[in-house]
Write an enzyme that holds these catalytic residues in place. Structure first.
Site, PDB file in Angstrom:
ATOM      1  N   THR A  30       0.811  -1.228   0.000  1.00 55.04           N
ATOM      2  CA  THR A  30       0.000   0.000   0.000  1.00 55.04           C
ATOM      3  C   THR A  30       0.840   1.272   0.000  1.00 55.04           C
ATOM      4  OG1 THR A  30      -0.089   0.054   2.428  1.00 55.04           O
ATOM      5  CG2 THR A  30      -1.818  -1.193   1.285  1.00 55.04           C
ATOM      6  N   CYS A  38      -2.388  -0.240  15.083  1.00 58.56           N
ATOM      7  CA  CYS A  38      -3.353  -0.057  13.996  1.00 58.56           C
ATOM      8  C   CYS A  38      -4.212  -1.312  13.838  1.00 58.56           C
ATOM      9  CB  CYS A  38      -2.624   0.249  12.691  1.00 58.56           C
ATOM     10  SG  CYS A  38      -3.736   0.819  11.370  1.00 58.56           S
ATOM     11  N   ARG A  41      -6.357  -4.687   8.567  1.00 60.02           N
ATOM     12  CA  ARG A  41      -6.072  -6.100   8.325  1.00 60.02           C
ATOM     13  C   ARG A  41      -4.556  -6.295   8.260  1.00 60.02           C
ATOM     14  NH1 ARG A  41      -8.261  -9.599   3.130  1.00 60.02           N
ATOM     15  NH2 ARG A  41      -7.256 -11.584   3.714  1.00 60.02           N
ATOM     16  N   CYS A  65      -0.540   6.444   7.732  1.00 58.30           N
ATOM     17  CA  CYS A  65      -1.881   5.859   7.726  1.00 58.30           C
ATOM     18  C   CYS A  65      -2.891   6.894   8.230  1.00 58.30           C
ATOM     19  CB  CYS A  65      -1.892   4.626   8.626  1.00 58.30           C
ATOM     20  SG  CYS A  65      -3.508   3.848   8.821  1.00 58.30           S
ATOM     21  N   TRP A 413      21.362  19.350  45.876  1.00 65.68           N
ATOM     22  CA  TRP A 413      19.999  18.830  45.853  1.00 65.68           C
ATOM     23  C   TRP A 413      19.141  19.604  44.867  1.00 65.68           C
ATOM     24  CZ3 TRP A 413      15.059  20.499  46.231  1.00 65.68           C
ATOM     25  CH2 TRP A 413      14.063  19.523  46.346  1.00 65.68           C
ATOM     26  N   TYR A 417      17.479  18.190  41.448  1.00 68.18           N
ATOM     27  CA  TYR A 417      16.020  18.213  41.361  1.00 68.18           C
ATOM     28  C   TYR A 417      15.586  18.936  40.087  1.00 68.18           C
ATOM     29  CZ  TYR A 417      11.125  18.912  42.708  1.00 68.18           C
ATOM     30  OH  TYR A 417       9.752  18.917  42.744  1.00 68.18           O
ATOM     31  N   ASP A 433      19.234  13.512  49.389  1.00 71.41           N
ATOM     32  CA  ASP A 433      17.839  13.767  49.724  1.00 71.41           C
ATOM     33  C   ASP A 433      17.383  12.925  50.920  1.00 71.41           C
ATOM     34  OD1 ASP A 433      15.072  14.818  48.745  1.00 71.41           O
ATOM     35  OD2 ASP A 433      14.783  12.667  49.062  1.00 71.41           O
TER      36      ASP A 433
END
Length: 476
Positions: A30, A38, A41, A65, A413, A417, A433
């Site tokens: 195709t 999808c 078929r 598609c 820290w 973060y 931490d």
């Protein structure tokens, strides 16, 4: 997980959503390429080619598609250290489609040569950077044409084509379609003056825990979580507006004010970052092992606006989450810009880096902020406004962390973060931490670092699991 052709075909047969966005299937009979989910078929194996990106499928001559719509597939996160720079550049592309991007600009932003970036893109995405950029522009244009009633000229400008004629020419050349051919179906509108989108994720996705994390850290006036919906004001360049995000069965539903139409690429990229939609739970789960087994869909909350999130992080140093929210809301109310939205509790746009850089220490300190933190916020904003510091994915991580820590008042820290959330760096690890060490049995920072080696390159996800575990064990 190695994506062999056989494994890709099995995923296509099973419509396995875990592979959505990780592989695209080109059908030779195709000339169309599809997502693994999808429902067309299923073609025979010998008729299928498999590609690591939509751009690679299009470079091979396949068209998207119209049923499964490849533009709706989840994005990709960095899966190993070698792919990091390619993903950084890809993140920049997603957020800046409307701008005049070139491979030279992208390479400079991520700190590599154009030749090296070209090689990295070929290895990770199966296509050169220019081809990747073109496909992302085409697919977003296809999405805007299908899902909105924006004029063709506005769509062209929003995705970086510059004119309706350029967009029409690109569609004819690559998709053998005209823009009007995509507008046969009616568009669902939630309310007048808004644009409606869906952003997919790979399962599993723990939206409940992620939303709870954000709800505990919203900035009053700027953000709100209400009835399972996240709402916020938005500033992108000169454009301001609002958005709302709510969960669907397989995707987030995103409602964006029409005032943000010209900056839709940046807005959608911001939502993807904030909700960590491009994460790969398979890869994360394999690395975390037992730590991630009970919460396989836990994500790493990002940041819609890196400067805003960083200010919130600085204000939250050595205070409770509740106190940080109070300070951040007060900061936004005094220094932000009021706008109209559908929600009385969300009416303030957070100040830009340039606006914050012009503030005085006394002005910020008078709102209950320690002078040292006020100075840190102003210094950071000045660096961002001047372009010397970038607080978004794509910024060089080590250099950014070092520059952050060079600002008085910003320690390891806070820097890590910010790397976790604003830079979306999956391997960031704030080893000192308290929550991390407590969840690991109150070990030392050195011992936490040693244990975390097993979780590379996803240590930031490990941090989220440790914080969540600690919170669930100690809900008070």
């Amino acid at each position: 997980m190695e994506l062999t052709p056989e494994r890709c075909y099995d995923a296509f047969i099973a419509h396995d959503a875990r592979f959505d966005g990780r592989v695209f299937v080109g059908v030779r009979s195709t000339g169309i390429y599809c997502r693994p989910v999808c429902k067309v078929r299923t073609p025979r194996r010998h008729m299928c080619d498999f590609f690591p990106s939509a751009a690679a499928a299009e470079a091979a001559g396949f068209r998207p598609c119209l049923r499964c719509r490849p533009e709706l597939a989840p994005g990709l996160s960095a899966m190993d250290a070698s792919a990091t720079l390619a993903h950084a550049a890809a993140s920049l592309i997603e957020a800046h489609l409307a701008e005049p991007l070139t491979v030279t600009i992208l390479a400079a932003r991520v700190g590599v040569s154009t030749r090296h970036l070209h090689r990295l893109f070929l290895e990770r995405f199966g296509v050169a950077p220019a081809g990747y950029l073109r496909t992302r522009r085409l697919l977003l244009a296809k999405r805007l044409l299908t899902d909105t009633r924006l004029p063709v000229t506005e769509v062209a400008l929003a995705v970086g084509f510059g004119s309706a004629r350029a967009l029409q020419s690109a569609f004819a050349r690559h998709y053998r379609l005209t823009p009007s051919a995509l507008r046969a179906r009616p568009v669902r509108a939630l309310e007048a003056g808004t644009l409606d989108f869906e952003l997919a994720w790979r399962p599993p996705y723990d939206h409940v825990r992620l939303l709870a994390f954000l709800a505990g850290r919203t900035i009053d006036g700027v953000e709100q979580v209400e009835a399972g919906e996240y709402r916020r004001t938005v500033r992108v360049g000169e454009a301001t507006g609002y958005l709302a995000v709510s969960p669907g069965p397989t995707a987030l539903r995103v409602r964006v004010s029409a005032s943000l139409a010209r900056v839709v690429p940046a807005v959608l990229a911001g939502v993807r970052r904030l909700f960590d939609l491009d994460a790969d739970p398979l890869a994360v789960g394999e690395a975390l092992g037992a730590l991630g087994r009970d919460r396989p869909g836990l994500r790493l909350p990002g940041a819609f606006d890196g400067m805003e999130m960083t200010v919130r992080a600085v204000l939250g140093q050595q205070v409770t989450i509740k106190a940080a929210r109070t300070l951040a809301g007060r900061f936004a109310a005094v220094f932000g810009t009021p706008i109209d939205t559908p929600w009385p509790a969300v009416r303030t746009v957070f100040p830009s880096a340039a606006e914050i850089a012009e503030l005085s220490v006394d002005a910020i300190a008078s709102r209950g902020v320690i002078a040292r933190r006020a100075q840190a916020i102003i210094s950071l904003a000045g660096e961002v406004a001047a372009g010397r510091l970038t607080l978004s994915p794509g910024a060089p991580v080590d250099a950014t962390v070092a520059r952050l820590q060079a600002v008085p008042g910003i320690g390891p820290w806070t820097a890590h973060y910010v790397a976790m959330r604003a830079l979306a760096w999956p391997d960031a690890f704030p080893e000192g931490d308290y929550g991390v060490r407590a969840a690991l049995g109150m070990c030392t920072a050195a011992e936490a670092r040693r244990q975390a080696e097993a979780w590379r390159p996803w240590r930031a996800y490990a941090v989220m699991h440790l914080w969540t575990r600690l919170g669930e064990e100690n809900p008070s």
